[in-house]
Design an enzyme around this catalytic site. Sequence first.
Site, PDB file in Angstrom:
ATOM      1  N   HIS A 140     -37.186  27.931  30.640  1.00 61.15           N
ATOM      2  CA  HIS A 140     -38.408  28.715  30.866  1.00 61.15           C
ATOM      3  C   HIS A 140     -39.231  27.972  31.929  1.00 61.15           C
ATOM      4  O   HIS A 140     -39.157  26.749  32.020  1.00 61.15           O
ATOM      5  CB  HIS A 140     -39.172  28.767  29.540  1.00 61.15           C
ATOM      6  CG  HIS A 140     -40.360  29.668  29.505  1.00 61.15           C
ATOM      7  ND1 HIS A 140     -41.579  29.322  30.056  1.00 61.15           N
ATOM      8  CD2 HIS A 140     -40.525  30.902  28.964  1.00 61.15           C
ATOM      9  CE1 HIS A 140     -42.444  30.310  29.845  1.00 61.15           C
ATOM     10  NE2 HIS A 140     -41.833  31.276  29.186  1.00 61.15           N
ATOM     11  N   ASP A 217     -37.353  22.232  24.025  1.00 59.67           N
ATOM     12  CA  ASP A 217     -38.305  23.345  24.058  1.00 59.67           C
ATOM     13  C   ASP A 217     -37.891  24.333  22.970  1.00 59.67           C
ATOM     14  O   ASP A 217     -36.962  25.114  23.141  1.00 59.67           O
ATOM     15  CB  ASP A 217     -38.283  23.997  25.447  1.00 59.67           C
ATOM     16  CG  ASP A 217     -39.112  25.278  25.497  1.00 59.67           C
ATOM     17  OD1 ASP A 217     -39.714  25.657  24.471  1.00 59.67           O
ATOM     18  OD2 ASP A 217     -39.146  25.910  26.573  1.00 59.67           O
ATOM     19  N   GLN A 220     -38.542  29.330  21.097  1.00 55.38           N
ATOM     20  CA  GLN A 220     -37.809  30.486  20.571  1.00 55.38           C
ATOM     21  C   GLN A 220     -36.978  30.131  19.340  1.00 55.38           C
ATOM     22  O   GLN A 220     -36.186  30.958  18.873  1.00 55.38           O
ATOM     23  CB  GLN A 220     -36.864  31.055  21.641  1.00 55.38           C
ATOM     24  CG  GLN A 220     -37.562  31.620  22.855  1.00 55.38           C
ATOM     25  CD  GLN A 220     -38.343  32.894  22.548  1.00 55.38           C
ATOM     26  OE1 GLN A 220     -38.077  33.588  21.561  1.00 55.38           O
ATOM     27  NE2 GLN A 220     -39.321  33.203  23.377  1.00 55.38           N
ATOM     28  N   LYS A 243     -45.213  32.593  18.829  1.00 51.15           N
ATOM     29  CA  LYS A 243     -43.788  32.949  18.843  1.00 51.15           C
ATOM     30  C   LYS A 243     -43.213  32.869  17.441  1.00 51.15           C
ATOM     31  O   LYS A 243     -42.025  33.063  17.239  1.00 51.15           O
ATOM     32  CB  LYS A 243     -43.016  32.000  19.770  1.00 51.15           C
ATOM     33  CG  LYS A 243     -43.540  31.936  21.197  1.00 51.15           C
ATOM     34  CD  LYS A 243     -42.807  32.882  22.122  1.00 51.15           C
ATOM     35  CE  LYS A 243     -43.375  32.897  23.511  1.00 51.15           C
ATOM     36  NZ  LYS A 243     -42.634  32.108  24.482  1.00 51.15           N
ATOM     37  N   CYS A 381     -39.996  34.738  32.901  1.00 54.60           N
ATOM     38  CA  CYS A 381     -40.360  33.348  33.214  1.00 54.60           C
ATOM     39  C   CYS A 381     -39.133  32.456  33.346  1.00 54.60           C
ATOM     40  O   CYS A 381     -39.170  31.262  32.995  1.00 54.60           O
ATOM     41  CB  CYS A 381     -41.320  32.748  32.182  1.00 54.60           C
ATOM     42  SG  CYS A 381     -42.888  33.595  32.083  1.00 54.60           S
TER      43      CYS A 381
HETATM   44  C1  LIG Z   1     -42.804  31.421  25.469  1.00 56.63           C
HETATM   45  C2  LIG Z   1     -41.994  30.259  25.839  1.00 56.63           C
HETATM   46  C3  LIG Z   1     -42.580  29.102  26.341  1.00 56.63           C
HETATM   47  C4  LIG Z   1     -44.054  28.986  26.606  1.00 56.63           C
HETATM   48  O1  LIG Z   1     -44.801  29.214  25.473  1.00 56.63           O
HETATM   49  P1  LIG Z   1     -46.393  29.399  25.612  1.00 56.63           P
HETATM   50  O2  LIG Z   1     -46.794  29.861  24.287  1.00 56.63           O
HETATM   51  O3  LIG Z   1     -46.585  30.452  26.676  1.00 56.63           O
HETATM   52  O4  LIG Z   1     -46.940  28.099  25.989  1.00 56.63           O
HETATM   53  C5  LIG Z   1     -41.763  28.044  26.657  1.00 56.63           C
HETATM   54  N1  LIG Z   1     -40.450  28.109  26.462  1.00 56.63           N
HETATM   55  C6  LIG Z   1     -39.840  29.196  25.980  1.00 56.63           C
HETATM   56  C7  LIG Z   1     -38.363  29.188  25.772  1.00 56.63           C
HETATM   57  C8  LIG Z   1     -40.588  30.316  25.649  1.00 56.63           C
HETATM   58  O5  LIG Z   1     -39.987  31.397  25.180  1.00 56.63           O
END
Ligand SMILES: *Cc1c(COP(=O)(O)O)cnc(C)c1O
Length: 423
Positions: A140, A217, A220, A243, A381
Amino acid sequence: MAESNVSLKEAASVEAAGTIDIDRCRDDFPVLRREVHGKPLAFLDNAASSQMPEQVIRAYTEYHSRNHANVHRGVHLLSQEATEAMEGARETLRELINARSSKEIIFTSGATDAINLVMQSWGRTNVGEGDEILISTMEHHSNIVPWRMLCDEKGAVLKVIPVSDDGILDMEAFASMITDRTRLVGIVHVSNTLGTINPVAGITRIAHDHGVPVLVDGAQAVSHMKVDVQQIGCDFFVTSGHKMYGPTGIGILYGKQEMLEKMPPWRGGGDMILSVSFDEVLYNDLPYKFEAGTPNISGAIGMGKAAEYIKAVGYDAIHNKEQELLRYATGQLQSIEGLRIIGTAPEKSSVVSFVIDGIHPHDIGTILDLEGVAVRTGHHCTQPLMERLGLVATTRASMAMYNRREEIDQLVAALRKTIEMFR
Ligand SMILES: *Cc1c(COP(=O)(O)O)cnc(C)c1O
């Protein structure tokens, strides 16, 4: 008001181990009752932001109607209650991802903010000219841009692990790309665009064999699967409240205590200090060292409540439900002529990205909206991933625990209608 007294356990909709009572579960999410353009809402944009259950909304409003006061400083009752609620949320989140200590859970404004914290604090002290940061093609933007910025500032090199046409990480390439200049591996746990679940524990093991720390990260991951940061072994793990059925503007950074202790604070201000003079500042202990200023108290409480909700439903039930939806959606979508699914890794979360010959995803999204179907269209993104796959955009349907087959049917019918219109 009977409904608002439902205890979390009752409302968690657990029928038997491993299944969700879908009607009761949907009842917990007020927004799912609404219509869009005169059609029932089929909310299939959960990877962008999932909806909040009544329990989270109630915790949020209750805090504002009864307990609101600034935390950590007051001796009065409201401040103590607010502090207790926020620290309780930290403990709940610690437990959810199985961190060793709640000192390892830093509240941030989201996953993006958490990665930026690592970049600004750990990155700027540990990365120099000629050093390398290793990320993957399916990151992302949140896990690309901070590292690009750091590399530009320090004269370091951003290296990128390739992915296959199916959206699978090239593990052999990964292992061969670690050098004695690699300072960090940053990897997405679950791709928001493809649904691919990456083997983060294996990646961490390989990186650690070379003495390289790992940032996962997990934006998800947490709503779909049991995350155990100790089992993964990663040094940093980030996620966002919105999320995982919680509010926006709140997230967490998990960091191993020994890492966090060595890191300098990034933002300065109130709450992150023990004492201040014009000549010298003594910093507070973990986790407060990284939480300058008044935190998002109600956000933290809401995120904690969302974690409780997930736990009460149970990851087995969530997994079974979502994998069943994923199989169903994949089968139904594949039956549409001219539709191609993007991201076909064997290990996937409940995300289906696709393209349809001759129709731009934005047109698809607009027509689906008129049919009550909320999906995401665009690059999600992940522009470098799109470029690698030779695409500018996809349409993405992403499912949560509360979705039903009927919503997939609504999506498929709307897609058939769209194709008719463009014929
Ligand atoms: C949404 C997302 C982010 C960023 O999350 P924010 O809540 O916008 O800070 C980073 N990595 C992944 C894989 C995402 O889906």
